[in-house]
Structures are given as structure tokens and as C-alpha cells.
Design a protein around this motif. Structure first.
Motif, short mmCIF file in Angstrom:
data_model
loop_
_atom_site.label_atom_id
_atom_site.label_comp_id
_atom_site.label_asym_id
_atom_site.label_seq_id
_atom_site.Cartn_x
_atom_site.Cartn_y
_atom_site.Cartn_z
N SER A 189 -2.62 16.59 -6.56
CA SER A 189 -2.38 16.12 -5.04
C SER A 189 -2.98 14.98 -5.32
O SER A 189 -3.00 14.23 -3.73
CB SER A 189 -3.15 17.13 -4.21
N ASN A 190 -3.71 14.53 -6.07
CA ASN A 190 -4.65 13.08 -5.87
C ASN A 190 -5.57 13.40 -4.78
O ASN A 190 -6.07 12.21 -4.24
CB ASN A 190 -3.71 12.00 -5.67
N GLY A 191 -6.09 14.62 -4.60
CA GLY A 191 -7.05 14.66 -3.47
C GLY A 191 -6.66 14.74 -2.21
O GLY A 191 -5.88 14.31 -1.68
N VAL A 224 0.79 -1.22 0.02
CA VAL A 224 0.10 0.01 0.01
C VAL A 224 1.04 1.38 0.15
O VAL A 224 1.81 1.44 0.30
CB VAL A 224 -0.83 -0.08 1.08
N CYS A 225 0.59 2.18 -0.80
CA CYS A 225 1.06 3.61 -0.56
C CYS A 225 0.60 4.39 0.41
O CYS A 225 -0.72 4.51 0.40
CB CYS A 225 1.08 4.06 -2.04
N ASN A 226 1.45 4.93 1.23
CA ASN A 226 0.91 5.73 2.43
C ASN A 226 1.47 7.14 1.97
O ASN A 226 1.55 8.13 3.14
CB ASN A 226 1.62 5.25 3.59
N LEU A 227 2.04 7.58 0.88
CA LEU A 227 2.44 8.94 0.77
C LEU A 227 1.63 9.94 0.69
O LEU A 227 1.95 11.07 0.95
CB LEU A 227 3.41 8.73 -0.46
N CYS A 228 0.30 9.82 0.07
CA CYS A 228 -0.80 10.63 0.07
C CYS A 228 -2.16 10.16 0.59
O CYS A 228 -1.97 8.94 0.97
CB CYS A 228 -0.64 11.56 -1.11
N GLU A 229 -3.14 11.18 0.59
CA GLU A 229 -4.50 10.68 0.84
C GLU A 229 -5.13 9.83 0.05
O GLU A 229 -6.01 8.94 0.43
CB GLU A 229 -5.01 11.93 1.31
N ALA A 230 -4.54 9.47 -1.19
CA ALA A 230 -5.18 8.58 -2.02
C ALA A 230 -5.08 6.91 -1.74
O ALA A 230 -5.80 5.99 -2.17
CB ALA A 230 -4.62 8.86 -3.49
N ILE A 231 -4.05 6.83 -0.79
CA ILE A 231 -3.83 5.29 -0.19
C ILE A 231 -4.01 4.28 -1.19
O ILE A 231 -4.63 3.27 -0.93
CB ILE A 231 -4.75 5.07 1.31
N CYS A 232 -3.27 4.45 -2.35
CA CYS A 232 -3.31 3.50 -3.53
C CYS A 232 -2.96 2.07 -2.99
O CYS A 232 -2.05 1.89 -2.42
CB CYS A 232 -2.69 3.82 -4.79
N GLY A 233 -3.62 1.07 -3.50
CA GLY A 233 -3.16 -0.49 -3.35
C GLY A 233 -1.99 -0.53 -4.58
O GLY A 233 -2.14 -0.12 -5.48
N GLY A 271 -6.17 0.26 -9.35
CA GLY A 271 -5.07 0.03 -10.15
C GLY A 271 -4.12 1.31 -10.18
O GLY A 271 -3.12 1.56 -10.89
N HIS A 272 -4.70 2.47 -9.70
CA HIS A 272 -4.17 3.78 -9.78
C HIS A 272 -2.57 3.63 -9.20
O HIS A 272 -2.69 3.20 -8.13
CB HIS A 272 -4.92 4.81 -9.25
N ILE A 273 -1.87 4.40 -9.72
CA ILE A 273 -0.56 4.79 -9.03
C ILE A 273 -0.02 5.85 -9.46
O ILE A 273 -0.49 6.43 -10.91
CB ILE A 273 0.43 3.62 -9.28
N CYS A 274 0.87 6.65 -8.99
CA CYS A 274 1.62 7.94 -9.47
C CYS A 274 3.02 7.85 -9.23
O CYS A 274 3.48 6.96 -8.77
CB CYS A 274 0.97 9.21 -8.98
N PRO A 275 3.75 8.67 -9.83
CA PRO A 275 5.14 8.54 -9.90
C PRO A 275 5.68 8.40 -8.29
O PRO A 275 6.79 7.72 -8.14
CB PRO A 275 5.55 9.85 -10.47
N LYS A 276 5.14 9.19 -7.44
CA LYS A 276 5.68 9.02 -6.10
C LYS A 276 5.45 7.63 -5.64
O LYS A 276 6.21 7.06 -4.85
CB LYS A 276 4.61 10.00 -4.98
N GLY A 277 4.15 6.96 -6.00
CA GLY A 277 3.92 5.50 -5.43
C GLY A 277 5.26 4.67 -5.85
O GLY A 277 5.64 3.47 -5.21
N VAL A 278 5.59 4.90 -7.23
CA VAL A 278 6.67 4.05 -7.58
C VAL A 278 7.96 4.03 -6.96
O VAL A 278 8.72 3.22 -6.71
CB VAL A 278 6.84 4.33 -9.21
S1 SF4 Z 1 -1.55 8.73 -5.39
FE1 SF4 Z 1 0.63 8.32 -5.43
S2 SF4 Z 1 1.53 9.01 -3.71
FE2 SF4 Z 1 -0.63 9.10 -3.44
S3 SF4 Z 1 -1.13 7.02 -2.58
FE3 SF4 Z 1 -1.43 6.75 -4.87
S4 SF4 Z 1 0.61 6.08 -5.34
FE4 SF4 Z 1 0.88 6.98 -3.40
#
Ligand code: SF4
Ligand SMILES: Nc1nc2c(c(=O)[nH]1)N[C@H]1C(S)=C(S)[C@@H](COP(=O)(O)OP(=O)(O)OC[C@H]3O[C@@H](n4cnc5c(=O)[nH]c(N)nc54)[C@H](O)[C@@H]3O)O[C@H]1N2
Ligand SMILES: Nc1nc2c(c(=O)[nH]1)N[C@H]1C(S)=C(S)[C@@H](COP(=O)(O)OP(=O)(O)OC[C@H]3O[C@@H](n4cnc5c(=O)[nH]c(N)nc54)[C@H](O)[C@@H]3O)O[C@H]1N2
Ligand SMILES: [Mo]
Length: 706
Positions: free
Chosen positions: A182-184, A13-22, A46-53
């Protein structure tokens, strides 16, 4: 066995922003070789952003602290020490200050990543409560304090926040938010771009008010430039229009509609146009469109929270949703029904306001925290209750809070400072001891906060991807050990019973607590069920008609006219229309930046530089400045020198700097220090405040010269 066979897929799980992507991580030989979005995750799909990577880069980052470090006060250099020594030093340092000068001599700052860690949520709060200082500060007062205060005042609980029902709305009215970057926020909405496309496909509209033509404004159906700091006039004028047209109604469980009507009577669209630059006809039309849409929702975020009238703005946003019948209704602003209900179970308190005040300036506390704009003066002003020791938990207030440069100086003069942090950042470089917890991939996660703010009800528990190294410690273990060891050293200890209760409470692991809290919920979700469904469990779309039962006010009624906010309308009438030629500074976020950190990750800092001051070409020409030149930006509190970039995405008269830059002052972290850019918070002003105590970071008057 071939290399391919050795590859293992793990759900993260990504904990870097509020979107909490799996996430789905591929692991080969103990190393993460790929990070993808988890398509089976019912929320992030399935969403992910550059920070998640880049989450794997944090895991392997050689700059990340893995053992406690102690600073040599003579040389300023950090040296690794053992955990026993580190906890002993920290507890002795904190206890010595408290014993000599009283509890309030300890200052605490809780930074943003606390809310993104399960262990911080379950045990960090326990540590802070155990230390019982009134000088507790957090990122809340440079962020969402007005939302929390209004939720407390209107709905009876600081975290009972209405969330835009983005998947079903047909009219999304946005003030001061840039979810494309900001992904919300206060709207956990992974995959915003897809959800917006779906909204448009339904024939829906997104209307954005922002002084910059942002990434979000560019994909909106309509964008209006608005002068920074003037949203209150526009929002109140929209209410004014709805009352004038007889379109403003309130549910039976609401009190104060008549007071609201008379309070907004003065705020006409014509006045709003004069203040904000938004044509009166557009204000009227948008108000009517929101009121008549099939499920419409108004939403305001950082641009109207970190604002001189942040509370008035958030109040008006709530009222727009209420009087148009869009609160607690499909497609409108809705309340979540999370598997762990931090609101209904009282896990987090309802909140309070102005129960005490800061020592120097008399600023009000909210829910036990003082405005962080007061931190510097509490350290530097002598007298009883002066802050002489600091504890920062996942925070970097030198870059994140107003007049950071002076706070930087103040921290250097403390008797003692400790930090729980994974880096030597611009703030923790002043610490005598830094205690680094395990990273996000090494700890279990259940999102106690952001599942509550999500646009869909889901539940998910993510076990640690990697086992922690034997000598590493989780944040909850650090909080537990610091709390217990410090209390043991106090001259005036809490009662034995209180100490035993604390020991028992902090002894339970976060995962055990999640299991217990789930069992108390009403959704039937158990830890066993979540372990069997690691991508998450779908609990369906947000549910309508939860009110008045869901209200946490003692009488289950909703107060539309909180006296604190009504009184602040007076202040609006004293503001002068803009002066000619005045420049106002606003902030910005980028997809590849993460508040004040992650700038040492090569993956995120390659490519086009993003640190420039953005300025309209006409404003440059007026000052005979060239695109690309290094300019001096001056505010009441400070001065920075930075390259300027011309763009007509800026409203004339408005300039923008990103926040979280300015790492040159921390030479210890080489790769980040080499990144160009300055801190916007060397210009923001701790005297500019909302009535809630939130910093007014936006709309700072500045001059720009060669
Ligand atoms: S939008 Fe990006 S930074 Fe935010 S939780 Fe998803 S992958 Fe992580
Ligand atoms: N001018 C201006 N200022 C702003 C803003 C703005 O828009 N404009 N935005 C404001 C907002 S919304 C916020 S939330 C604040 C954020 O500001 P802060 O509260 O200072 O938080 P961050 O910058 O996110 O992170 C601080 C530190 O946490 C550490 N960290 C990261 N992960 C972990 C972890 O897992 N454990 C521990 N212990 N430490 C960790 C990193 O070293 C990082 O340096 O900034 C605010 N400041
Ligand atoms: N990539 C990335 N994502 C993040 C973060 C990050 O640092 N990077 N930080 C996270 C955090 S901690 C938070 S709180 C959220 C914030 O999430 P958002 O609120 O969506 O993020 P911002 O980009 O700060 O959006 C604020 C917008 O307000 C506009 N604005 C400034 N002043 C005014 C004004 O007076 N009136 C109006 N109407 N608009 C104004 C700005 O131009 C900007 O577009 O993002 C989170 N997500
Ligand atoms: Mo934030």
C-alpha cells in the motif's frame, strides 16, 4: 532539432496514493515518454511504484471522460453534451429534489480521490457545505473513521494524528497494515522498503500482526498470525501487561490513566490467546519489548480500522504509544509541523460525534458525515428525509462499500443522480449526468492532507504538467459552478450575504488559496519559494515535545479514557470464542491495484491474475476443494463465484479477496469488464459496524463450497 533535443523534463507528482511521490516526466511532442521517481524530492527520494508509472496512461486513456456526458434513460447510453447544458441539468436536478422534498433528500458520497486533489479539498468541501444535507457520506466510514474519532476525542482535533517516526524508530509494531503493497497509510511514507532496510540496519525490529503472511510480514523481523477481528483483545492485553509490570506512565497533561488501568484489568494475555490465537507469552514479550525499546511505536491501519472494534483498537494503539512514553517523542508516534497547518489554523474543523443520527437506523454522524453503511437503506426506505437524488464526487461506492450489490440496485431507482468523475464506473453508470474534471497532470497540486501525515516535514507545490484543453474544466471550477447554480434555483435560498460570501470563497483558485494559507503558516515557506524549488523544500524530521501546546482540546489536556470507547469494552466481553470450522473473510491490496479503478490500464493488469480467493490448503482439503477450482463464497448478505488459490500464507480458517474488483457489472468499460474477479463488497455486511459507525469489512463470516 533531433528527437532527443525535443525531449523535455518536467517535475510532476503522483496523487494516486498517500505516498505522494515526486516524479520526473519526460515529454516529447506533447506525450509523456517516461515517468521516473524524482531523486531530488526530499520526501520520496526517487521512489516510484508501478501505479506511478501508469499515471501517464490515465492521461491518455481513451476511456477517460473529457466532456460531460448525459445518460439516455431509455437506452442507458451516454452522450457527450456541452458544459453549459451539463451544469444546467445538474443544478436543476439537484434543486428540483431539494425544493420538492427538502435538503436531506439529496445524498452525497465523497470518494477517496477527493483527498488526492487540491481543488477537491479547497472547493469540494465548499460545495458540500453549501448543499447542507445531513445525508453526506464518504470513504471515511469504510476506512479511517476510528482514527479520526479517537484523534478528536483524545487530542482535540480529528486530523491531529500521531505518525510513526519510521526513520528513527527501533521497534515498529504493526497491526493490520501492508505498507509493502500500500505504500503506507496515515503515514505518508514513500520508499517504505528502503526505510525498512535502514531500520533493520540500525538493529531495529518490525513486528507484524496479520492473518495473512503479507509482503510486509515476509520482510518483518517477526510475524504473528492473528484471528481477524480479535486485535482488541491482544492490544488491551499488552496494556494490561504494562500496567501489571509498573511500566505504564502518562505525561502530566493527560487525564484518566487510573480509569484505563481498571478498564484493561480484565483483558489478560490468556484471554487474548484464547480469542486471537496469538500465544500469551508472545503478547507479553512484545509489550515489554515495545516499552523498553529506544524509540518504539505501535501502528494500526486498515486491518484494525475496518473492524468491529476499530475504535477500541485505535484507542489501544494510541495508549500503547502514550503509556510507554513514545508519543511526541523521537522514534515514537509524532505529530507533524506542516507548512499549511490544516489542524492549527482551523482550516478543517475539530470534528464532533453523534450530533445527529441517520434516519432509518439511528447511526451517529461524525464530523458531519453519516456511516456509508446506511446509504442504501436511506435511499430505499420511504418517508420524510428519504434520499431521492445522489451526487457522487470521485467515488465508486457500488464496489467500495458493504453490500454494494444492493446499493447498485438502489441507485437505479433514484429520481436523479449526478457525478463528478473521470470515468463511467460501476457507480457513475447510474448517473444522469457525469461531469469530468481535468486529470492529475493538468492541474496544480499542493498536498493539503498528506503532508500533514508525512513521516518528515516537507512542502511542495507542483504546477500542472500540461495546460488543460480550453474547454476542459478543473474540479474546483465544476464544484463552484454546481454550487452556485444549484443555490440560485432553490426556493429557500440562503441570505444574499451568505450567497455573496460563498461566491467570493469559491471564486478564488486553489493555487491562490495555497499562497494565502502558506502566508499564514509559521514555517517561512511561501508559494514563491516553492515555485523556485519544484522538487520540494525540506523542513526536517518530525519534531518532539510539541505537546501539550499542539493539543487542540480546549483545556490543552489529553483525555486517555473517552467514555464512548470505555463503554464499548463491555461489548468485547459478550463476544464468543471462535466456532470450529468457521471461515472469516478479509481483504487485500496489491501493488498494481488502486482501490476500485485503474483496471482498464493494460500496464497494471498484465501478468499473473490477482483476483483469486486465497485459502489455506488444509481448509481446501477439509471441504474436498481443489486449488484453482471455482468456488461459491456465501455470507449473510450475498454470494460470489470465484477461483480459489491454495496458499499457506493464509492463517487457517481465514480466506482473502482483494477489494475493487467485480467490473463485469459495468460492461461499458470494456477492458476492465473483461478482467476476472468479483467484488468483496458483495459479501461484506452493512450491519457489522464499529461504535464509530465505520464498516467492519474484515472478519466477515463466510462459507466456501464447490
Ligand atoms: S507509491 Fe506509487 S502510487 Fe503511491 S504516490 Fe508513489 S508512485 Fe504514486
Ligand atoms: N472490502 C473492502 N472495501 C473497501 C476497502 C477494503 O480494504 N476492503 N477499502 C476502503 C478504502 S480504504 C477506501 S479509501 C475506499 C475507496 O473507494 P472509493 O471512495 O469508491 O474510491 P476509489 O475506488 O479510489 O475511486 C473512485 C472513483 O474515483 C474516480 N476518480 C479517480 N481520480 C479522480 C479525479 O481526479 N477526479 C474525479 N472526479 N474522480 C476521480 C475513478 O473513476 C474511481 O472510480 O474503498 C473502501 N472499500
Ligand atoms: N497498491 C495500492 N496501494 C494503496 C491502495 C490500493 O488500493 N492499492 N489503497 C490506498 C488506500 S485508500 C488505503 S486506505 C491504504 C491502506 O493501507 P494498508 O492498511 O497498509 O493496506 P491493506 O493492504 O488494506 O492492509 C490491511 C492489512 O490488514 C490485514 N488484516 C485484515 N483483517 C485484519 C485483522 O482483523 N487484524 C489484523 N491485525 N490484520 C488484519 C490484511 O491482511 C492486510 O494485510 O492503502 C493505500 N495504498
Ligand atoms: Mo483508503
Amino acid at each position: 532539432m533531433s528527437a532527443h533535443e525535443a525531449a523535455q523534463q518536467r517535475i510532476g507528482v503522483c496523487n494516486l496514493c498517500e505516498a505522494i511521490c515526486g516524479l520526473v516526466l519526460t515529454i516529447e511532442d506533447g506525450t509523456v515518454t517516461s515517468v521516473r521517481g524524482n531523486p531530488d524530492d526530499p520526501l520520496s527520494r526517487g521512489h516510484i511504484c508501478p501505479k506511478g508509472v501508469a499515471i501517464a496512461d490515465i492521461h491518455t486513456d481513451p476511456d477517460r471522460l473529457r466532456r460531460p456526458v448525459r445518460r439516455d434513460r431509455a437506452t442507458g447510453e451516454f452522450h457527450e453534451i456541452g458544459w453549459t447544458e451539463a451544469i444546467e441539468l445538474v443544478s436543476s436536478g439537484l434543486a428540483a429534489t431539494i425544493n420538492a422534498h427538502g435538503r436531506d433528500a439529496l445524498g452525497i458520497y465523497l470518494g477517496n480521490p477527493n483527498v488526492h486533489s487540491l481543488g477537491s479539498m479547497t472547493h469540494g468541501i465548499g460545495l458540500v457545505k453549501a448543499l447542507r444535507t445531513r445525508n453526506t457520506f464518504s470513504a471515511t466510514s469504510v476506512d479511517q473513521l476510528p482514527h479520526q474519532l479517537l484523534a478528536h476525542l483524545m487530542f482535540g482535533h480529528q486530523l491531529l494524528l500521531p505518525i510513526p517516526d519510521i526513520d528513527r524508530t527501533t521497534y515498529f509494531l504493526v497491526f493490520g497494515a501492508n505498507p509493502m503493497a500500500s505504500n503506507g497509510s496515515l503515514m505518508t511514507v514513500p520508499d517504505f522498503p528502503t526505510r525498512l532496510r535502514e531500520l533493520k540496519r540500525r538493529g531495529g525490529h518490525m513486528v507484524v500482526f496479520d492473518p495473512r503472511r503479507t509482503e510486509t510480514a515476509k520482510v518483518a523481523t517477526e510475524h504473528h498470525f492473528i484471528r481477524p477481528g480479535t486485535d482488541a483483545w491482544v492490544l488491551l492485553a499488552m496494556l494490561n501487561v504494562l500496567f501489571a509490570d509498573g511500566l505504564a506512565l502518562a505525561p502530566a497533561y493527560a487525564d484518566g490513566l487510573a480509569e484505563v488501568e481498571s478498564a484493561v484489568a480484565h483483558f489478560t494475555p490468556a484471554l487474548a490467546e484464547q480469542m486471537s490465537g496469538v500465544p500469551a507469552a508472545d503478547i507479553e514479550r512484545v509489550a515489554l519489548e515495545l516499552a523498553t525499546a529506544e524509540g518504539g511505536v505501535a501502528y494500526g491501519r486498515v486491518g484494525v480500522s475496518t473492524h468491529e472494534f476499530g475504535s477500541v483498537c485505535q484507542w489501544a494503539v494510541n495508549l500503547l504509544n502514550i503509556v510507554t512514553g513514545n508519543l511526541d517523542s523521537v522514534g515514537g508516534a509524532m505529530f507533524s509541523s506542516p507548512a499549511i497547518d490544516a489542524v492549527g489554523t482551523g482550516l478543517i474543523g475539530r470534528g464532533h460525534h453523534n450530533a445527529w443520527q441517520s434516519r432509518v437506523r439511528g447511526l451517529p454522524e461524525t464530523a458531519g458525515e453519516l456511516p456509508v453503511s446506511a446509504l442504501r437503506e436511506e435511499i430505499t426506505t420511504p418517508g420524510a428525509g428519504q434520499v431521492r437524488a445522489m451526487l457522487t464526487l470521485s467515488g465508486n461506492p457500488v464496489l467500495s462499500t458493504p453490500d454494494g450489490a444492493r446499493l447498485d440496485e438502489a441507485l437505479a431507482g433514484l429520481d436523479f443522480m449526478a457525478a463528478v468523475d473521470i470515468y463511467v464506473n460501476e457507480t457513475t453508470r447510474h448517473a444522469d449526468v457525469i461531469l469530468p474534471p481535468t486529470g492529475a497532470l493538468e492541474r496544480d497540486h499542493y498536498d493539503l492532507i498528506f503532508q500533514t501525515f508525512a513521516v518528515r516535514n516537507t512542502a511542495r507545490f507542483t504546477p500542472a504538467v500540461f495546460e488543460k484543453e480550453p474547454e476542459a474544466r478543473h474540479d474546483w471550477q465544476i464544484y463552484r459552478d454546481v454550487a452556485l447554480a444549484t443555490i440560485d434555483k432553490l426556493d429557500r435560498k440562503p441570505s444574499l450575504k451568505a450567497r455573496l460570501t460563498l461566491r467570493a470563497r469559491l471564486g478564488l483558485s486553489p493555487t491562490r488559496l495555497v499562497g494565502l494559507l502558506l502566508a499564514r503558516g509559521r514555517t517561512g515557506v511561501t508559494l514563491r519559494k516553492l515555485r523556485a524549488n519544484p522538487s520540494g523544500v525540506d523542513l526536517g524530521p518530525l519534531r518532539p515535545n510539541l505537546l501539550p501546546d499542539r493539543l487542540q482540546t480546549r483545556d490543552h489536556r489529553m483525555g486517555l479514557a473517552p467514555p464512548l470507547v470505555l463503554a464499548d469494552l463491555e461489548r468485547l466481553t459478550t463476544v464468543e470464542p471462535p466456532a470450529e470450522g468457521e471461515l472469516l473473510l478479509i481483504g487485500r491490496r496489491h501493488k498494481q491495484d488502486n482501490n476500485s479503478w485503474m483496471h482498464n490500464a493494460g500496464r497494471l493488469t498484465r501478468g499473473r491474475a490477482r483476483h483469486h480467493l486465497l485459502m489455506h490448503p488444509a481448509d481446501l482439503a477439509e471441504r474436498s476443494l481443489e486449488d484453482g477450482a471455482v468456488v461459491t463464497v456465501t455470507s449473510r448478505v450475498g454470494k460470489v463465484r470465484v477461483e480459489v488459490a491454495a496458499t499457506d500464507d493464509m492463517m487457517p480458517g481465514v480466506v482473502s479477496l482483494p477489494h475493487g474488483y467485480g467490473h463485469a457489472r459495468n460492461p461499458g468499460m470494456k477492458r476492465a469488464a473483461e478482467l476476472p474477479g468479483v467484488s468483496i463488497n458483495d459479501l461484506t455486511d452493512p450491519e457489522r459496524l464499529d461504535v464509530s459507525g465505520n464498516a467492519a469489512l474484515t472478519g466477515v463470516p463466510v462459507t466456501v463450497s464447490a
